[in-house]
Motif scaffolding. Structure first.
Motif, PDB file in Angstrom:
ATOM      1  N   SER A  87     -11.048  59.093  83.574  1.00 53.76           N
ATOM      2  CA  SER A  87      -9.626  59.377  83.426  1.00 53.76           C
ATOM      3  C   SER A  87      -8.830  58.209  83.992  1.00 53.76           C
ATOM      4  CB  SER A  87      -9.257  60.672  84.157  1.00 53.76           C
ATOM      5  OG  SER A  87      -9.504  60.535  85.540  1.00 53.76           O
ATOM      6  N   THR A  88      -7.616  58.074  83.504  1.00 54.82           N
ATOM      7  CA  THR A  88      -6.708  57.076  84.053  1.00 54.82           C
ATOM      8  C   THR A  88      -5.610  57.808  84.793  1.00 54.82           C
ATOM      9  OG1 THR A  88      -5.413  56.996  82.028  1.00 54.82           O
ATOM     10  CG2 THR A  88      -7.166  55.378  82.240  1.00 54.82           C
ATOM     11  N   ARG A  89      -5.253  57.270  85.943  1.00 56.34           N
ATOM     12  CA  ARG A  89      -4.202  57.874  86.759  1.00 56.34           C
ATOM     13  C   ARG A  89      -3.387  56.768  87.396  1.00 56.34           C
ATOM     14  NH1 ARG A  89      -7.991  62.064  90.146  1.00 56.34           N
ATOM     15  NH2 ARG A  89      -9.099  62.881  88.366  1.00 56.34           N
ATOM     16  N   SER A  90      -2.199  57.115  87.784  1.00 54.94           N
ATOM     17  CA  SER A  90      -1.365  56.188  88.538  1.00 54.94           C
ATOM     18  C   SER A  90      -1.576  56.474  90.014  1.00 54.94           C
ATOM     19  CB  SER A  90       0.097  56.356  88.147  1.00 54.94           C
ATOM     20  OG  SER A  90       0.259  55.986  86.809  1.00 54.94           O
ATOM     21  N   PHE A  91      -1.389  55.475  90.810  1.00 54.68           N
ATOM     22  CA  PHE A  91      -1.722  55.547  92.227  1.00 54.68           C
ATOM     23  C   PHE A  91      -0.492  55.235  93.062  1.00 54.68           C
ATOM     24  CE2 PHE A  91      -4.462  53.604  95.739  1.00 54.68           C
ATOM     25  CZ  PHE A  91      -4.966  54.812  96.150  1.00 54.68           C
ATOM     26  N   GLY A  92      -0.199  56.055  94.031  1.00 49.54           N
ATOM     27  CA  GLY A  92       0.881  55.771  94.955  1.00 49.54           C
ATOM     28  C   GLY A  92       2.242  55.664  94.308  1.00 49.54           C
ATOM     29  N   GLY A  93       2.501  56.425  93.268  1.00 49.58           N
ATOM     30  CA  GLY A  93       3.809  56.408  92.622  1.00 49.58           C
ATOM     31  C   GLY A  93       4.010  55.251  91.662  1.00 49.58           C
ATOM     32  N   SER A  94       3.002  54.414  91.470  1.00 53.43           N
ATOM     33  CA  SER A  94       3.152  53.297  90.540  1.00 53.43           C
ATOM     34  C   SER A  94       3.053  53.806  89.109  1.00 53.43           C
ATOM     35  CB  SER A  94       2.060  52.254  90.781  1.00 53.43           C
ATOM     36  OG  SER A  94       0.817  52.769  90.343  1.00 53.43           O
ATOM     37  N   ALA A  95       3.584  53.034  88.201  1.00 53.67           N
ATOM     38  CA  ALA A  95       3.510  53.412  86.796  1.00 53.67           C
ATOM     39  C   ALA A  95       2.263  52.830  86.135  1.00 53.67           C
ATOM     40  CB  ALA A  95       4.757  52.917  86.071  1.00 53.67           C
ATOM     41  N   ALA A  96       1.577  51.928  86.831  1.00 55.73           N
ATOM     42  CA  ALA A  96       0.428  51.250  86.237  1.00 55.73           C
ATOM     43  C   ALA A  96      -0.826  52.110  86.342  1.00 55.73           C
ATOM     44  CB  ALA A  96       0.200  49.918  86.922  1.00 55.73           C
ATOM     45  N   PRO A  97      -1.496  52.340  85.233  1.00 50.74           N
ATOM     46  CA  PRO A  97      -2.696  53.181  85.254  1.00 50.74           C
ATOM     47  C   PRO A  97      -3.932  52.437  85.768  1.00 50.74           C
ATOM     48  CG  PRO A  97      -2.277  52.420  83.041  1.00 50.74           C
ATOM     49  CD  PRO A  97      -1.145  51.913  83.891  1.00 50.74           C
ATOM     50  N   MET A  98      -4.816  53.199  86.396  1.00 52.16           N
ATOM     51  CA  MET A  98      -6.105  52.701  86.863  1.00 52.16           C
ATOM     52  C   MET A  98      -7.173  53.691  86.444  1.00 52.16           C
ATOM     53  SD  MET A  98      -5.299  51.516  90.729  1.00 52.16           S
ATOM     54  CE  MET A  98      -3.920  52.572  91.126  1.00 52.16           C
ATOM     55  N   LEU A  99      -8.375  53.200  86.311  1.00 47.42           N
ATOM     56  CA  LEU A  99      -9.501  54.101  86.079  1.00 47.42           C
ATOM     57  C   LEU A  99      -9.943  54.661  87.420  1.00 47.42           C
ATOM     58  CD1 LEU A  99     -11.686  52.048  83.592  1.00 47.42           C
ATOM     59  CD2 LEU A  99     -10.217  53.985  83.075  1.00 47.42           C
ATOM     60  N   TRP A 100     -10.371  55.896  87.416  1.00 50.06           N
ATOM     61  CA  TRP A 100     -10.899  56.520  88.630  1.00 50.06           C
ATOM     62  C   TRP A 100     -12.397  56.707  88.427  1.00 50.06           C
ATOM     63  CZ3 TRP A 100      -7.923  59.805  92.430  1.00 50.06           C
ATOM     64  CH2 TRP A 100      -6.622  59.322  92.588  1.00 50.06           C
ATOM     65  N   VAL A 101     -13.180  55.850  89.069  1.00 50.37           N
ATOM     66  CA  VAL A 101     -14.633  55.889  88.965  1.00 50.37           C
ATOM     67  C   VAL A 101     -15.169  56.432  90.290  1.00 50.37           C
ATOM     68  CG1 VAL A 101     -16.726  54.523  88.603  1.00 50.37           C
ATOM     69  CG2 VAL A 101     -14.584  53.870  87.439  1.00 50.37           C
TER      70      VAL A 101
END
Length: 175
Positions: free
Chosen positions: A131-145
């Motif tokens: 899944s992709t999620r944003s971290f710490g209120g950022s709009a940029a997505p990251m993968l959660w591995v």
């Protein structure tokens, strides 16, 4: 100006373009699995050095900000694997946007005085499980591995992990 086409009229392919059947993209399970077979992928050459080659049908470029210690561990592993996470780290977070990885390397106080952004490529089909999620209120997505999946994730890296940006706190960016 083109004349309107009659809705009942059968559409002909444009001159010089091959006609495709509606099933040209349908693949059976065996063909799909073969597309991501490491033996098949090892024969594919991808230009990882081009900044415009962000992704292709085979690989997707990901980025990760890191410090000197993590870079040393990556290099010790031959530049093709991410090191195991610390016990307090539950997830590995590769970033989908280079700009966000650059901002993180510059602004997050997690990496020490010298910070890097690495680019690496992973088999596109393999990434669909995360899944992709944003971290710490950022709009940029990251993968959660998940940490326990990092070895399998590493097995799907294509090519080398390469440093594409270096930053020194209080100095001008290099790279």
């Amino acid at each position: 100006m083109r004349a309107a086409r009659d809705p009942g009229e059968k559409r002909q392919p444009e001159a010089g373009r091959p006609r495709r059947s509606s099933s040209y993209l349908k693949l059976n399970r065996q063909e799909m699995l073969r597309m991501f077979d490491p033996a098949v992928l090892s024969d594919i050459t991808t230009d990882h050095g081009s900044e415009s080659d962000v992704s292709s049908d085979v690989t997707t470029a990901l980025w990760r900000p890191m410090g000197q210690q993590e870079l040393r561990l990556v290099r010790e592993a031959g530049g093709r694997r991410w090191p195991a996470l610390r016990p307090d780290q539950t997830h590995f977070f590769p970033m989908l946007e280079e700009d966000f990885a650059i901002r993180a390397a510059q602004n997050w106080n997690l990496f020490g005085p010298v910070r890097y952004v690495a680019r690496f490529h992973v088999e596109t089909g393999f990434l669909s499980r995360y899944s992709t999620r944003s971290f710490g209120g950022s709009a940029a997505p990251m993968l959660w591995v998940a940490a326990e999946e990092l070895d399998e994730f590493n097995a799907h890296i294509v090519g080398s992990i390469e440093v594409v940006h270096e930053f020194r706190i209080g100095k001008t960016a290099v790279g």
